[in-house]
Motif scaffolding. Sequence first.
Motif, short mmCIF file in Angstrom:
data_model
loop_
_atom_site.label_atom_id
_atom_site.label_comp_id
_atom_site.label_asym_id
_atom_site.label_seq_id
_atom_site.Cartn_x
_atom_site.Cartn_y
_atom_site.Cartn_z
N VAL A 23 0.80 -1.00 0.12
CA VAL A 23 -0.18 -0.01 -0.26
C VAL A 23 0.96 1.28 0.24
CG1 VAL A 23 -2.05 1.69 0.75
CG2 VAL A 23 -2.01 -1.34 1.21
N ALA A 24 1.33 1.38 0.83
CA ALA A 24 2.49 2.07 0.77
C ALA A 24 3.44 2.61 -0.25
CB ALA A 24 3.77 2.13 1.95
N ALA A 25 4.33 1.69 -1.21
CA ALA A 25 4.84 2.35 -2.21
C ALA A 25 4.02 2.34 -2.75
CB ALA A 25 5.43 0.57 -2.84
N LEU A 26 2.35 1.80 -3.41
CA LEU A 26 1.98 2.66 -4.70
C LEU A 26 1.10 3.65 -4.00
CD1 LEU A 26 0.01 -1.57 -5.77
CD2 LEU A 26 1.35 -0.02 -6.55
N ARG A 27 0.79 4.13 -2.69
CA ARG A 27 0.64 5.37 -3.29
C ARG A 27 1.77 6.61 -2.66
NH1 ARG A 27 -5.08 5.43 2.06
NH2 ARG A 27 -5.80 3.23 0.54
N THR A 28 2.48 5.91 -2.16
CA THR A 28 3.47 7.07 -2.68
C THR A 28 3.37 7.48 -4.50
OG1 THR A 28 4.98 6.17 -1.00
CG2 THR A 28 6.11 7.25 -2.81
N LEU A 29 4.03 6.23 -4.70
CA LEU A 29 4.03 6.47 -6.41
C LEU A 29 2.20 6.99 -6.76
CD1 LEU A 29 4.77 2.72 -7.83
CD2 LEU A 29 6.12 5.40 -7.59
N SER A 30 1.02 7.45 -6.70
CA SER A 30 -0.11 7.83 -6.97
C SER A 30 0.03 9.10 -6.46
CB SER A 30 -0.90 7.17 -6.61
OG SER A 30 -1.18 7.44 -5.22
N SER A 35 -2.94 7.47 4.69
CA SER A 35 -3.97 6.87 5.77
C SER A 35 -5.33 6.51 5.51
CB SER A 35 -3.69 8.22 7.31
OG SER A 35 -4.12 9.38 6.72
N PHE A 36 -5.99 7.82 4.15
CA PHE A 36 -6.56 7.81 3.31
C PHE A 36 -6.73 7.85 2.53
CE2 PHE A 36 -9.99 10.49 2.10
CZ PHE A 36 -11.13 10.42 3.24
N PRO A 37 -8.11 6.95 1.46
CA PRO A 37 -9.05 6.74 2.04
C PRO A 37 -8.68 4.88 2.72
CG PRO A 37 -8.52 6.85 -0.31
CD PRO A 37 -7.93 7.71 0.21
N PRO A 38 -9.37 4.82 3.55
CA PRO A 38 -8.66 2.99 3.85
C PRO A 38 -8.13 2.85 3.52
CG PRO A 38 -11.29 4.24 5.05
CD PRO A 38 -10.89 5.34 3.77
N SER A 39 -8.19 0.64 3.31
CA SER A 39 -8.52 0.59 1.90
C SER A 39 -9.50 -0.37 0.88
CB SER A 39 -7.32 -1.23 2.49
OG SER A 39 -6.04 -0.75 3.48
N HIS A 40 -8.85 -0.28 -0.30
CA HIS A 40 -9.80 0.33 -1.15
C HIS A 40 -9.39 -0.91 -2.04
CE1 HIS A 40 -7.97 3.61 -2.03
NE2 HIS A 40 -8.47 3.13 -4.02
N ALA A 113 10.47 -1.85 -0.51
CA ALA A 113 9.45 -0.82 -0.89
C ALA A 113 10.13 -0.05 -2.25
CB ALA A 113 9.09 0.55 0.28
N ILE A 114 11.92 -0.23 -2.13
CA ILE A 114 12.02 0.33 -3.21
C ILE A 114 12.07 -0.57 -4.88
CG2 ILE A 114 13.97 0.79 -4.32
CD1 ILE A 114 14.73 1.80 -1.70
N VAL A 115 11.52 -1.73 -4.34
CA VAL A 115 11.93 -2.72 -5.63
C VAL A 115 10.26 -2.10 -6.29
CG1 VAL A 115 11.02 -4.77 -6.41
CG2 VAL A 115 13.14 -4.57 -4.67
N ILE A 116 9.18 -2.11 -5.20
CA ILE A 116 7.84 -2.34 -6.22
C ILE A 116 7.49 -0.58 -7.23
CG2 ILE A 116 5.07 -1.91 -5.06
CD1 ILE A 116 5.89 -3.27 -2.55
#
Length: 256
Positions: A23-30, A35-40, A113-116
């Motif tokens: 989640v952290a890696a993908l949200r960093t890219l986007s 913390s928001f929004p919750p997992s979806h 996270a970096i690999v992702i």
Amino acid sequence: MDTAIALVFAGILGLLIGSFLNVAALRTLSGESLSFPPSHCTSCSHRLGPLDLVPVLSYLLLRGKCRYCRQTISIQYPIVEAATSLLYVLIVWKYGVSWEAAACLFFASVLVAIVITDWKAMIIPNRIILFGLAGALLLRLMSHPLPWWHYLAGMMGGLLLIVAIAGLGSVLLRKEAMGMGDAKLFALVGLVLGWKLTLLTLFVASLLGTVIGLTVIALKRSEREAYIPFGPYIALASVICMFEGDSWISWYLGLL
């Protein structure tokens, strides 16, 4: 703590951390908040329930499809979770319950996270690197098996060496050979592993990149001029050297 209990705990913790790293890696890219929004669901945006978020198990029970829209869930999620869990178990098995284990667990998490991010977008975000450097520096204050200068030399040497290689590559090849993200990543590698293992990591990463790259080209899965992210090779080489680097160096020096 009993070794078996420690390993089981490490495995479970690795699954949970691996889920968070996805989640952290993908949200960093986007550019999204962690913390928001919750997992979806990334397809239908339906909020996921507790039974949808059990690492690896939920993917297997749902047969790789979203419970709500039945769209395919990326295999990346269980692979990252399982790989992180395995790394955690191996680190605790090697270092026990110690500050050195904590430093290596943190390092491994940042590498995942970096690999992702590098694999998906060919980016090593400053946000992740700076977090990694700050955390590694703090943990190195708690545990430094080698004299301090080994880690400082590794950090500065790793950074400057990759900058020099990137500059030379740009002149000789007339294209970017390595990015600044790779240089910053090597600064982190040096801070955690020290200068000797940093040099070995560069050698192993280059060897892995060359062998795998040529194999992919030979199988015609990639064009010769295609850019291949180097971050995953650095991460893999770092993990290998973290576990076996010292023994490899000792073996090599014994041959001289």
